[in-house]
Design an enzyme around this catalytic site. Structure first.
Site, mmCIF file in Angstrom:
data_model
loop_
_atom_site.group_PDB
_atom_site.id
_atom_site.type_symbol
_atom_site.label_atom_id
_atom_site.label_comp_id
_atom_site.label_asym_id
_atom_site.label_seq_id
_atom_site.Cartn_x
_atom_site.Cartn_y
_atom_site.Cartn_z
ATOM 1 N N SER A 141 44.701 78.359 15.767
ATOM 2 C CA SER A 141 44.701 78.464 17.419
ATOM 3 C C SER A 141 45.093 80.081 17.219
ATOM 4 C CB SER A 141 45.703 77.962 17.981
ATOM 5 O OG SER A 141 46.126 78.365 19.153
ATOM 6 N N TYR A 154 54.515 75.561 17.289
ATOM 7 C CA TYR A 154 52.901 75.551 17.325
ATOM 8 C C TYR A 154 52.358 76.830 16.841
ATOM 9 C CZ TYR A 154 48.192 74.616 19.249
ATOM 10 O OH TYR A 154 46.828 74.643 19.272
HETATM 11 P P1 NAP Z 1 43.516 66.568 21.680
HETATM 12 O O1 NAP Z 1 42.492 66.119 22.686
HETATM 13 O O2 NAP Z 1 44.950 66.296 22.024
HETATM 14 O O3 NAP Z 1 43.158 65.766 20.259
HETATM 15 C C1 NAP Z 1 43.856 65.739 19.255
HETATM 16 C C2 NAP Z 1 43.633 64.706 18.587
HETATM 17 O O4 NAP Z 1 44.389 64.474 17.236
HETATM 18 C C3 NAP Z 1 44.038 63.172 19.136
HETATM 19 O O5 NAP Z 1 42.884 62.395 19.094
HETATM 20 C C4 NAP Z 1 45.314 62.716 18.536
HETATM 21 O O6 NAP Z 1 45.451 61.638 18.317
HETATM 22 C C5 NAP Z 1 44.955 63.325 17.141
HETATM 23 N N1 NAP Z 1 46.130 63.313 16.267
HETATM 24 C C6 NAP Z 1 47.451 63.773 16.773
HETATM 25 N N2 NAP Z 1 48.327 63.648 15.532
HETATM 26 C C7 NAP Z 1 47.668 63.082 14.790
HETATM 27 C C8 NAP Z 1 47.975 62.613 13.334
HETATM 28 N N3 NAP Z 1 49.390 62.759 12.706
HETATM 29 N N4 NAP Z 1 47.098 62.163 12.634
HETATM 30 C C9 NAP Z 1 45.877 62.123 12.801
HETATM 31 N N5 NAP Z 1 45.317 62.321 14.149
HETATM 32 C C10 NAP Z 1 46.389 62.927 14.913
HETATM 33 O O7 NAP Z 1 43.413 68.042 21.089
HETATM 34 P P2 NAP Z 1 42.150 68.986 21.220
HETATM 35 O O8 NAP Z 1 42.318 70.007 22.148
HETATM 36 O O9 NAP Z 1 40.972 68.621 20.968
HETATM 37 O O10 NAP Z 1 43.080 69.935 19.728
HETATM 38 C C11 NAP Z 1 42.144 69.639 18.723
HETATM 39 C C12 NAP Z 1 42.683 70.783 17.610
HETATM 40 O O11 NAP Z 1 42.398 72.206 18.060
HETATM 41 C C13 NAP Z 1 44.217 70.933 17.514
HETATM 42 O O12 NAP Z 1 44.521 71.187 16.157
HETATM 43 C C14 NAP Z 1 44.635 71.940 18.329
HETATM 44 O O13 NAP Z 1 45.803 72.447 18.065
HETATM 45 C C15 NAP Z 1 43.592 72.801 18.289
HETATM 46 N N6 NAP Z 1 43.236 73.713 19.346
HETATM 47 C C16 NAP Z 1 43.175 73.373 20.738
HETATM 48 C C17 NAP Z 1 43.017 74.380 21.719
HETATM 49 C C18 NAP Z 1 42.676 73.971 23.011
HETATM 50 O O14 NAP Z 1 42.731 74.604 23.929
HETATM 51 N N7 NAP Z 1 42.560 72.700 23.334
HETATM 52 C C19 NAP Z 1 43.204 75.735 21.472
HETATM 53 C C20 NAP Z 1 43.615 76.016 20.082
HETATM 54 C C21 NAP Z 1 43.502 75.198 19.128
HETATM 55 P P3 NAP Z 1 46.455 60.846 19.433
HETATM 56 O O15 NAP Z 1 45.447 61.100 20.883
HETATM 57 O O16 NAP Z 1 46.302 59.200 19.078
HETATM 58 O O17 NAP Z 1 47.599 61.299 19.445
#
Ligand code: NAP
Length: 246
Positions: A141, A154
């Site tokens: 990130s 984070y």
């Molecule tokens: P999201 O919609 O919250 O999706 C994250 C997914 O990871 C969810 O399906 C969650 O399952 C799953 N998860 C959480 N803990 C887990 C575990 N221990 N084992 C397996 N699966 C697990 O988030 P997103 O925005 O798509 O983020 C995806 C990645 O991009 C993350 O690493 C995040 O830090 C990174 N990121 C996101 C952004 C942003 O702006 N959105 C920016 C920078 C980086 P549950 O829903 O069942 O908990």
């Protein structure tokens, strides 16, 4: 970019960025093992993969658990015979100001992001080394570069993922295994929809392109780093931020 016949494993793929990554990999021909804590969500995405025309396989996994992560990777190999692409995407936030952050909030975030990435990379790399081919893409990130208020846990984990990416890239380069990271900026998913509206708007105004990113913006970079178009790129970090923090 042709990924026909390739086998991809994506963590946290039941929704958000991971779901979009799984579908775009499938659209380029890859079979996808869709891993998530939520098996119903994982199975739904696996069905969407199958509808695209490749094979999708849902798996319930907690990437922060060693045995779980190992059986997840093993089951991908049992099902498809190989792993070509690993995308470490699973993530959580447990925000709090430094002076209030509990040890539990710190440990939970470090365990999912850093330990989870470590465990899945370690298990998959064994096979990729033997096959002398493979692509690992770690989702960091921009918080790991600039640090976010309320996210010592984070930001630290996401910076740690960059270090792990570079170390693994150096170890695996001679086996023709590429390890790269992506640093998304502000992307429209459940994770950022949880941010209060006023802060959300302020963050969007600070983006030079003046718009929030979409999960597909990240998925496109993942597909590039998973394809032979990036064969000579390793240990790199691609920022996908609409120009923020350039
Ligand atoms: P999201 O919609 O919250 O999706 C994250 C997914 O990871 C969810 O399906 C969650 O399952 C799953 N998860 C959480 N803990 C887990 C575990 N221990 N084992 C397996 N699966 C697990 O988030 P997103 O925005 O798509 O983020 C995806 C990645 O991009 C993350 O690493 C995040 O830090 C990174 N990121 C996101 C952004 C942003 O702006 N959105 C920016 C920078 C980086 P549950 O829903 O069942 O908990």
């Amino acid at each position: 970019m042709d990924l026909k016949g390739k086998v991809a494993v994506v963590t946290g793929a039941g929704q958000g960025i991971g779901r979009e990554v799984s579908l775009l990999l499938a659209n380029h021909g890859a079979n996808v093992v869709v891993g998530d804590l939520n098996i119903e969500a994982a199975n739904m995405v696996a069905n969407e993969v199958t509808e695209i025309g490749t094979e999708g396989f849902g798996y319930k996994v907690d990437v922060s658990d060693k045995d779980n992560a190992q059986s997840f990777i093993d089951s991908a190999i049992d099902t498809f015979g190989r792993i070509d692409i690993l995308v470490n995407n699973a993530g959580i936030t447990r925000d709090s100001m430094l002076h209030k952050m509990s040890e539990e909030q710190f440990d939970q975030v470090i365990n999912v992001h850093m330990k989870g990435t470590f465990l899945c990379m370690q298990a998959a790399a064994k096979h990729m080394r033997q096959n002398e081919t493979g692509k690992i893409v770690n989702i960091s990130s921009i918080a790991g570069k600039v640090g976010n208020i309320g996210q010592v846990n984070y930001s630290g984990a996401k910076a740690g993922i960059v270090g792990m990416t570079k170390a693994a890239a150096k170890e695996l380069a001679k086996f023709q295994v590429n390890v790269n990271a992506i640093q998304p900026g502000f992307i429209d998913t459940d994770m950022t929809r949880a941010v209060p509206e006023k802060i959300r708007q302020k963050k969007i105004e600070e983006i030079p392109m003046l718009k929030i990113g979409s999960p597909s913006d990240i998925a496109k970079a993942v597909v590039f780093l998973s394809s032979d178009y990036s064969d000579y790129i390793t240990g790199n970090v691609i920022e996908v931020t609409g120009g923020r923090y350039m």
